[in-house]
Design an enzyme around this catalytic site. Structure first.
Site, PDB file in Angstrom:
ATOM      1  N   GLY A 122       0.831  -1.204   0.000  1.00  0.00           N
ATOM      2  CA  GLY A 122       0.000   0.000   0.000  1.00  0.00           C
ATOM      3  C   GLY A 122       0.860   1.246   0.000  1.00  0.00           C
TER       4      GLY A 122
ATOM      5  N   SER B  14       0.457   5.509  -1.993  1.00  0.00           N
ATOM      6  CA  SER B  14      -0.206   6.751  -1.567  1.00  0.00           C
ATOM      7  C   SER B  14      -0.440   6.723  -0.060  1.00  0.00           C
ATOM      8  CB  SER B  14      -1.561   6.913  -2.285  1.00  0.00           C
ATOM      9  OG  SER B  14      -2.454   5.872  -1.914  1.00  0.00           O
ATOM     10  N   GLY B  15      -0.906   7.861   0.460  1.00  0.00           N
ATOM     11  CA  GLY B  15      -1.325   7.944   1.856  1.00  0.00           C
ATOM     12  C   GLY B  15      -0.240   7.649   2.865  1.00  0.00           C
TER      13      GLY B  15
ATOM     14  N   ASP C 112      -1.660  -7.394  -6.299  1.00  0.00           N
ATOM     15  CA  ASP C 112      -2.732  -7.325  -5.308  1.00  0.00           C
ATOM     16  C   ASP C 112      -2.376  -8.285  -4.179  1.00  0.00           C
ATOM     17  OD1 ASP C 112      -5.013  -7.396  -3.779  1.00  0.00           O
ATOM     18  OD2 ASP C 112      -6.402  -7.786  -5.427  1.00  0.00           O
TER      19      ASP C 112
ATOM     20  N   SER D 247      -3.301  -0.789  11.477  1.00  0.00           N
ATOM     21  CA  SER D 247      -4.711  -1.017  11.790  1.00  0.00           C
ATOM     22  C   SER D 247      -5.444   0.326  11.688  1.00  0.00           C
ATOM     23  CB  SER D 247      -4.849  -1.632  13.185  1.00  0.00           C
ATOM     24  OG  SER D 247      -6.196  -1.856  13.524  1.00  0.00           O
TER      25      SER D 247
ATOM     26  N   TYR E  76     -15.792  -2.473   8.292  1.00  0.00           N
ATOM     27  CA  TYR E  76     -14.392  -2.042   8.375  1.00  0.00           C
ATOM     28  C   TYR E  76     -13.735  -2.423   9.701  1.00  0.00           C
ATOM     29  CZ  TYR E  76     -10.461   1.295   8.453  1.00  0.00           C
ATOM     30  OH  TYR E  76      -9.222   1.881   8.547  1.00  0.00           O
TER      31      TYR E  76
ATOM     32  N   LYS F  99     -10.053  -4.650  10.896  1.00  0.00           N
ATOM     33  CA  LYS F  99      -8.929  -4.008  11.565  1.00  0.00           C
ATOM     34  C   LYS F  99      -8.701  -4.575  12.968  1.00  0.00           C
ATOM     35  CE  LYS F  99      -7.515  -1.138   8.382  1.00  0.00           C
ATOM     36  NZ  LYS F  99      -6.149  -1.226   7.825  1.00  0.00           N
TER      37      LYS F  99
END
Length: 358
Positions: A65, A68-69, A119, A198, A212, A216
């Site tokens: 991941g 981005s972010g 993925d 998380s 969601y 987590k």
């Protein structure tokens, strides 16, 4: 009996009984002194039992991941400390752009950023294969950051059933697969760091996060079990609990948030990804099991520590001392959240009643 003897007897009696009156205070002082000495001793021996800090300079860090972010910000922070980076994500275009941003943070000309498009939640065999390729090019993985994830907010009965499955696949299995791919080599080398990103919604279940939050929460169970297995091999696991953070994923999530979820979220500030990344990287390097941001994050981590491992006696003492106070504060938060939900429900019912009258 003479007056002198009587006076002496009275004096002796008061002296004897005064000791009994002072005895509780003396005992309290002794207990207080013992506690102070015990705490000081714990502070002194705490560094001896804590894991040795991990050096990022020259280390190979894999970030899933990472296009981005928070994932990208973590990669940039590690690169600033001299690490070699493997960015893993699905979107090749975003990966190329992220690579250019990370490379700007280099501190020497030997550093390398490798990009892999995959993925991480779809097929373990494929994930294992790309991790093997990364290790052949940049060496064994010293630190794995599981940051791949997605979020959806919505009322339980309004969320499509396939989204529940998707949440578990991406947020949980998307961390299981890369971890499984690196763990054998880490055990052989007797070293490593693993971070699971998380969420504060993985510490407390909130309105709108029925799909969601469980995905987590699952990461913590995985992390606690894995840490117990890996600790003898000098491998330390960190669970990071980011608050609402200004990322593309957060912007996308806001598009589907119910009013209740949005109002509850607004009770806390939105953090910047660079700020969050610095804290998470620091805690992972130090081998801390919990990593949180800000006073709210610290309180949540203390409240939900349960049987979580600690990396220092000092941390355990802090949790013991603050638990009661934080639980009291948390009850006020919960009352506030319940009030928000009730108000929104009443407003909707009034709006429906008004529509029927018209």
């Amino acid at each position: 009996m003479s007056s002198e003897e009587l006076s002496s007897s009275i004096t002796d009696w008061f002296f004897f009984n005064s000791w009994w009156l002072l005895l509780p205070f003396v005992m309290l002082l002794v207990i207080a002194a013992f506690i102070v000495a015990f705490v000081l001793l714990l502070y002194m021996i705490s560094p001896l039992i804590s894991p040795k800090p991990f050096k990022l300079n020259g280390a190979h860090v894999v970030v899933t991941g990472g296009s981005s972010g928070i994932g990208k910000s973590i990669a940039m922070e590690c690169y600033r400390q001299g690490a070699f980076i493997t960015l893993v994500a699905r979107d090749e275009t975003k990966l190329v752009l992220a690579k250019k941003e990370v490379e700007k943070c280099a501190i020497n000309d030997k550093q390398v950023v490798l990009c892999i498009s995959v993925d991480v939640s779809s097929d373990y065999g494929q994930v294992e294969s790309v991790i093997k390729q990364a290790q052949e090019k940049l060496g064994p993985v010293d630190m794995l950051v599981n940051c791949a994830g997605t979020s959806i907010a919505g009322k339980f009965e309004e969320v499509d059933m396939d989204r529940f499955k998707k949440m578990m696949e991406v947020n949980f299995l998307g961390s299981v697969y890369p971890t499984r791919a690196v763990i054998t080599t880490m055990k052989e080398r007797r070293m490593g760091r693993i971070m699971f990103v998380s969420s504060q919604a993985g510490q407390i279940g909130l309105f709108g996060y029925t799909a969601y939050s469980p995905s987590k929460f699952a990461l913590r169970g995985l992390a606690e079990s894995l840490q117990m297995e890996m600790k003898p091999y000098n491998i330390y696991v960190t669970v990071a609990y980011p608050p609402d953070t200004d990322t593309p994923g957060f912007v996308e999530e806001n598009k589907t948030k119910p009013l209740e979820t949005r109002l509850i979220s607004e009770t806390a500030a939105v953090c910047q990804p660079d700020q969050v990344a610095k804290i998470f990287v620091k805690d992972t390097v130090q081998g801390n099991f919990n990593s949180s941001v800000g006073p709210d994050g610290y309180m949540l981590s203390a409240l939900t520590c349960g049987m979580s491992p600690v990396t220092s006696i000092t941390e355990g003492l802090q949790q013991i001392v603050t638990m009661g106070l934080f639980r009291t504060i948390a009850l006020f938060y919960l009352c506030s959240f319940d009030s928000i939900v009730r108000r929104c429900m009443i407003q909707r019912e009034r709006a429906k009643a008004a529509d029927k009258r018209e």
